[in-house]
Write an enzyme that holds these catalytic residues in place. Sequence first.
Site, short mmCIF file in Angstrom:
data_model
loop_
_atom_site.label_atom_id
_atom_site.label_comp_id
_atom_site.label_asym_id
_atom_site.label_seq_id
_atom_site.Cartn_x
_atom_site.Cartn_y
_atom_site.Cartn_z
N TYR A 1 75.31 72.10 55.32
CA TYR A 1 76.33 72.31 54.30
C TYR A 1 75.76 73.15 53.15
CZ TYR A 1 79.85 71.48 50.74
OH TYR A 1 80.81 71.65 49.77
N LYS B 1 76.87 76.97 51.92
CA LYS B 1 77.30 77.29 50.56
C LYS B 1 76.40 78.35 49.93
CE LYS B 1 80.76 74.95 51.14
NZ LYS B 1 82.01 75.67 51.35
N THR C 1 87.57 64.58 47.36
CA THR C 1 88.47 65.13 48.37
C THR C 1 88.34 64.31 49.65
OG1 THR C 1 86.80 66.62 49.27
CG2 THR C 1 88.12 67.44 47.39
#
Length: 159
Positions: free
Chosen positions: A28, A32, A65
């Site tokens: 991840y 990014k 989220t």
Amino acid sequence: MTSYLHEKGELDLDDVAWSRKYTPLAAYSASKLANAVFGAELARRERSSSSPITSVLAHPGYSNTPMQSKGNGITGIAMRVSGKLFAQSPERGALPQLFAATEPDLAGGTYIGPDGRGGRSGHPRLVRLSAAAQDPELGRRLWERSQQLTGIPWHTAEV
């Protein structure tokens, strides 16, 4: 779109599919970083062309989220608890992206994120990309690798 976790990312352009050693957080963070490097490289290319496009980067901070509800075991539980206790709302997390997309005076390569402690929450403001994200040589190499993998070459736009 990137994340403050881009600062912890490392890119291995010879193993972009993580076939040798996959771990979720490292992958991840690397993805990014790749987003940030690509956006910064796009901004450099725009400045040296007649392109009408402006590449502006943004990150949402730490936002609660559905991503926080995923995962199994202790990591999944920790993410769900942390998201509820420490993360800002998804609506607040959207503010840096909205600011980046609508503020007419932002220069290419500008990076927008929350103004709170550690860039995790708050109102949109200008923030600094990591040194790796701004590295022109890494940007060039990622750009070339992206063209190679997609088969789509860069063409400058004519205004």
